[in-house]
Design an enzyme around this catalytic site. Structure first.
Site, mmCIF file in Angstrom:
data_model
loop_
_atom_site.group_PDB
_atom_site.id
_atom_site.type_symbol
_atom_site.label_atom_id
_atom_site.label_comp_id
_atom_site.label_asym_id
_atom_site.label_seq_id
_atom_site.Cartn_x
_atom_site.Cartn_y
_atom_site.Cartn_z
ATOM 1 N N ASP A 373 -3.949 1.069 -27.827
ATOM 2 C CA ASP A 373 -3.858 0.832 -26.370
ATOM 3 C C ASP A 373 -2.837 1.805 -25.795
ATOM 4 O O ASP A 373 -1.772 2.008 -26.356
ATOM 5 C CB ASP A 373 -3.467 -0.607 -26.014
ATOM 6 C CG ASP A 373 -4.586 -1.576 -26.407
ATOM 7 O OD1 ASP A 373 -5.726 -1.360 -25.973
ATOM 8 O OD2 ASP A 373 -4.285 -2.523 -27.145
ATOM 9 N N THR A 374 -3.113 2.251 -24.545
ATOM 10 C CA THR A 374 -2.425 3.410 -24.025
ATOM 11 C C THR A 374 -2.307 3.315 -22.518
ATOM 12 O O THR A 374 -3.122 2.681 -21.875
ATOM 13 C CB THR A 374 -3.226 4.669 -24.413
ATOM 14 O OG1 THR A 374 -3.335 4.732 -25.827
ATOM 15 C CG2 THR A 374 -2.587 5.942 -23.898
ATOM 16 N N THR A 375 -1.301 3.974 -21.949
ATOM 17 C CA THR A 375 -1.265 4.135 -20.501
ATOM 18 C C THR A 375 -1.262 5.610 -20.178
ATOM 19 O O THR A 375 -0.642 6.416 -20.879
ATOM 20 C CB THR A 375 -0.041 3.443 -19.874
ATOM 21 O OG1 THR A 375 -0.280 3.266 -18.473
ATOM 22 C CG2 THR A 375 1.241 4.206 -20.092
ATOM 23 N N ILE A 437 -3.769 9.661 -28.435
ATOM 24 C CA ILE A 437 -3.423 9.799 -27.017
ATOM 25 C C ILE A 437 -3.308 11.269 -26.621
ATOM 26 O O ILE A 437 -2.611 12.045 -27.257
ATOM 27 C CB ILE A 437 -2.158 9.007 -26.637
ATOM 28 C CG1 ILE A 437 -0.925 9.480 -27.405
ATOM 29 C CG2 ILE A 437 -2.382 7.533 -26.889
ATOM 30 C CD1 ILE A 437 0.360 8.782 -26.946
ATOM 31 N N MET A 455 -7.500 6.977 -20.713
ATOM 32 C CA MET A 455 -6.852 6.309 -21.839
ATOM 33 C C MET A 455 -7.852 5.482 -22.636
ATOM 34 O O MET A 455 -8.926 5.129 -22.143
ATOM 35 C CB MET A 455 -5.720 5.423 -21.332
ATOM 36 C CG MET A 455 -6.184 4.279 -20.458
ATOM 37 S SD MET A 455 -4.857 3.434 -19.564
ATOM 38 C CE MET A 455 -4.707 4.455 -18.106
#
Length: 563
Positions: A373-375, A437, A455
């Site tokens: 999970d990423t922003t 990422i 993302m």
């Protein structure tokens, strides 16, 4: 053939202009812009710009805010990467802010604890050194205008007072609680998560006020002490004591030794647009490889969201991901044939493998010669600086481990190594793992054009490619490109040693995909599925002479602002 829900175009109402499926129009401003995964983070970025800060200041301030507002995706326990247009130098600059594996954790220990030959997603075995704070410091030292402490002040106030929890964040907090308390972690390992996020037994619901005084205190220490406020002193000592207590390997020596790296970005030209990506240990080259192959096909003539267009895009993805599984790793430990992988000559060879009437079976990597999970967020300022920044705790909020009283979670990026001898991504102490990422950036005629990202793990190069083709081949606007229905191909082999799924993987399509396209892909033999929530999270800023346009993801909680 898989059954899909209503395939009517995505509509937010009867629009008088723009694509029918667009949820809103892009926002415009002459002085600066910001797009992030949370409205308050975007507002903090704009406030930094209006206070005289640079785009780098705005991006850092927004990322600090997201560590509190969107902890299911990012935080100071994770890593960061950036692509930045430096208007003074007139060039794209790259930052690799990823951390290395603990010096005391051996390959033998990993193998003794592996399951089915793979590294686990939770617990101390998956933790690598957090690189985000050092990455922020590097950006600020080189490009910042505001005081370092001023970048932390808005979020410290929010974290102490509390703010309502956004819908997507509430959803993933509940999901993380289920995962962490399902038996994957021991009681001692989950107690800090539960104390911060579920003191009454349940994680906060949408709209519920949540505060994190422990994170506010950590931010104060970093605001006062600079990068050393995280990598040395009280924070580092607390981290070492924590892992000594629960059993782990990350220590003060790993933190003190960490340094990010300025890197030379790679680029390819796609139909007159120069698209940029960071080299490994990330997967930025995959976007460039996909576009290089797709340049050999008339996507415009095939038609927007047509069976032919999607089929060729997915095949390019499969071929690029075969190379990704074979070659991508920490360049300090492996010789990676970057120039060959993104060369036009190699792309021409690979493009010949794509047939319009059948699926390539099987797909193989090329043979190199001689060798979450990423922003995601972006910001732009009045001086022409544009920052494309991505930051992550990785899968499922991270490792599940939180140091005592500090209010943040450690990433589980260490699970992205392989344990297979001879592979360039095989685990070693003090090595950077493969990273998913990737920030995106594009220029036209030597001038900045687009800071963008999508993302979401393996979706990222696939999503970046779809954005570029939507803008370049199909002439969509900035917000329209983000709102267009997406595809996601899963099941390619991984740099972790995971093997492919089936003959040609699984192709997921958003429900708004045209019915005739779904039927056409099924007729070609693609195994179709759905991946709700798995189609990424888009933010972008486009530069035009004297102004910026900004766009944000309709699928999440974000917002784009400009002034």
């Amino acid at each position: 053939m898989a059954q899909f829900a209503d395939n009517a175009p995505i509509r937010s109402g009867d629009r008088v202009a723009g694509a029918s499926f667009a949820t809103r129009s892009a926002v415009w401003g002459a002085h600066g812009a910001a797009a992030t995964a949370h409205p308050l983070a975007s507002l903090i970025a704009i406030d930094a710009l209006r206070a005289g800060g640079s785009a780098a200041d705005a991006a850092i301030a927004a990322n600090i805010a997201l560590g509190f507002l969107e902890p299911i995706a990012c935080g100071i326990g994770g890593d960061a990467f950036a692509l930045l247009w430096d208007p003074k130098a007139g060039e794209v600059v790259g930052l690799n802010g990823s951390g290395r594996s603990p010096a005391s954790l051996s390959l033998e220990t990993h193998r003794s604890r592996a399951k089915d030959g793979l590294i686990g997603s939770h617990g101390a075995i998956s933790v690598s050194t957090p690189g985000a704070v050092d990455g922020w410091w590097m950006l600020h030292q080189r490009f910042g205008k505001l005081k370092w402490a001023d970048l932390f002040a808005p979020t410290i106030a929010l974290a102490e007072a509390g703010t309502p929890v956004a819908q997507t964040v509430a959803h993933y907090l509940a999901s993380s609680k289920r995962a962490f308390t399902s038996g994957r972690l021991g009681i001692e390992e989950t107690e800090n998560f539960l104390e911060v996020w579920a003191p009454d037994g349940e994680t906060p619901a949408e709209g519920e006020i949540f505060a994190n005084p422990g994170l506010a205190r950590s931010y104060r220490l970093i605001a006062e002490g600079g990068r050393e406020g995280f990598y040395e002193g009280e924070v580092a000592e607390t981290i070492e004591r924590y892992f000594a207590r629960i059993g782990g390997w990350l220590g003060k020596g790993d933190l003190a030794a960490h340094r990010g790296e300025w890197v030379r970005p790679a680029s390819i030209n796609y139909r007159g647009v120069d698209v940029w990506g960071l080299p490994p240990n990330g997967q930025g080259l995959s976007t460039l490889q996909m576009l290089n192959m797709l340049e050999h096909f008339d996507l415009t003539g095939m038609g927007f969201l047509s069976t032919a267009s999607l089929h060729h895009q997915v095949e390019a993805k499969r071929l690029a991901f075969e190379d990704r599984a074979r070659y991508f790793a920490d360049p300090a430990f492996a010789q990676i044939p970057i120039e060959w992988l993104i060369s036009k000559e190699y792309a021409a060879e690979r493009a010949k493998l794509i047939r319009p009437d059948r699926i390539l079976t099987p797909a193989h990597p090329g043979e190199a010669p001689g060798q979450g999970d990423t922003t995601y967020l972006c910001a732009a300022d009045a001086d022409g600086m544009m920052v494309s920044l991505i930051q992550s705790n990785y899968q499922g909020m991270g490792s599940g481990l939180m140091p005592d009283g500090l209010g943040f979670m450690f990433q589980n990026r260490g699970k992205s190594f392989t344990l297979r001898d001879g592979h360039p991504n095989v685990y070693a102490p003090r090595k950077r793992p493969f990273h998913t990422i990737i920030p995106g950036f594009a220029t036209k005629g030597g001038e900045p054009w687009l800071a963008f990202g999508v993302m979401g793990g393996n979706m990222q190069p696939q999503g970046q490619t779809q954005i570029i083709t939507d803008l370049v081949d199909y002439g969509l606007g900035l917000q329209e490109a983000g709102d267009a229905p997406r595809w996601l191909h899963e099941g390619s082999p991984e740099p972790t040693g995971e093997v492919g799924v089936g003959e040609h993987g699984i192709l997921s399509l958003e429900t708004a995909m045209p019915r005739e396209t779904v039927a056409g892909l099924a007729a070609l033999g693609w195994s179709l599925s759905r991946s709700p929530g798995g189609f990424g999270g888009y933010q972008a800023i486009e530069r035009r002479p004297g102004r910026y346009a900004a766009a944000s993801e309709m699928r999440k909680d974000g917002a784009a602002l400009a002034y």
